[in-house]
Design a protein around this motif. Sequence first.
Motif, PDB file in Angstrom:
ATOM      1  N   ALA A 254      39.244  41.948  40.736  1.00 36.23           N
ATOM      2  CA  ALA A 254      38.136  41.347  41.490  1.00 36.23           C
ATOM      3  C   ALA A 254      38.060  39.832  41.314  1.00 36.23           C
ATOM      4  O   ALA A 254      37.520  39.134  42.187  1.00 36.23           O
TER       5      ALA A 254
ATOM      6  N   ARG B 286      30.119  39.870  49.420  1.00 35.66           N
ATOM      7  CA  ARG B 286      31.586  39.741  49.422  1.00 35.66           C
ATOM      8  C   ARG B 286      32.222  40.624  48.364  1.00 35.66           C
ATOM      9  O   ARG B 286      33.210  41.304  48.641  1.00 35.66           O
TER      10      ARG B 286
ATOM     11  N   ARG C  87      32.090  44.294  49.376  1.00 36.93           N
ATOM     12  CA  ARG C  87      33.031  44.579  50.459  1.00 36.93           C
ATOM     13  C   ARG C  87      34.466  44.629  49.938  1.00 36.93           C
ATOM     14  O   ARG C  87      35.239  45.517  50.294  1.00 36.93           O
ATOM     15  N   GLU C  88      34.828  43.693  49.071  1.00 36.61           N
ATOM     16  CA  GLU C  88      36.216  43.576  48.639  1.00 36.61           C
ATOM     17  C   GLU C  88      36.558  44.385  47.389  1.00 36.61           C
ATOM     18  O   GLU C  88      37.698  44.806  47.232  1.00 36.61           O
ATOM     19  N   SER C  89      35.585  44.575  46.487  1.00 38.54           N
ATOM     20  CA  SER C  89      35.888  45.206  45.200  1.00 38.54           C
ATOM     21  C   SER C  89      35.005  46.398  44.860  1.00 38.54           C
ATOM     22  O   SER C  89      35.226  47.040  43.840  1.00 38.54           O
TER      23      SER C  89
ATOM     24  N   GLY D  68      39.172  37.215  44.224  1.00 35.53           N
ATOM     25  CA  GLY D  68      38.239  37.208  45.347  1.00 35.53           C
ATOM     26  C   GLY D  68      36.934  36.531  44.994  1.00 35.53           C
ATOM     27  O   GLY D  68      36.344  35.809  45.814  1.00 35.53           O
ATOM     28  N   TYR D  69      36.473  36.745  43.750  1.00 38.31           N
ATOM     29  CA  TYR D  69      35.233  36.120  43.290  1.00 38.31           C
ATOM     30  C   TYR D  69      35.404  34.600  43.236  1.00 38.31           C
ATOM     31  O   TYR D  69      34.568  33.845  43.739  1.00 38.31           O
TER      32      TYR D  69
END
Length: 137
Positions: free
Chosen positions: A92, A11, A14-16, A95-96
Amino acid sequence: MARIPGALDTRLQRESGLTHFEYRVLSLLSEEPGHRLQLSDLAHKANASLSRLSHVVSKLERLGWARRDTTAGRRGVNAVLTDAGFETVLAAAPGYVDAVRRLVLDSLEPGQIAQLAELGEIVAARLETVLAEDCAT
């Protein structure tokens, strides 16, 4: 439990664009006064070998998110979080936190979360004791 770090890794990447371990290193540095910590202390806090940490700090340096520095009169090298690194970890973090909540916490009742925290502390303390004993022999 062994699958959680991999899921977080996927994840975060993908996001950060960060691995779980890179996020951990940036996060630990962000919590320190002056956003700096001696590499050996950072390795201990990140639960990593000095070699692994050094490789990650080199990558973070190339990205402009960290730098190495020395302190006059003290031995060792520090890892220092740059402003760009601080911005990266701040970006980040939501999202984490969401990933941890969705992967772990949302499936537990409040009392179970407290139990999980207590059990984690018990296991961590035992791990420290056993590792210290193993190093002494």
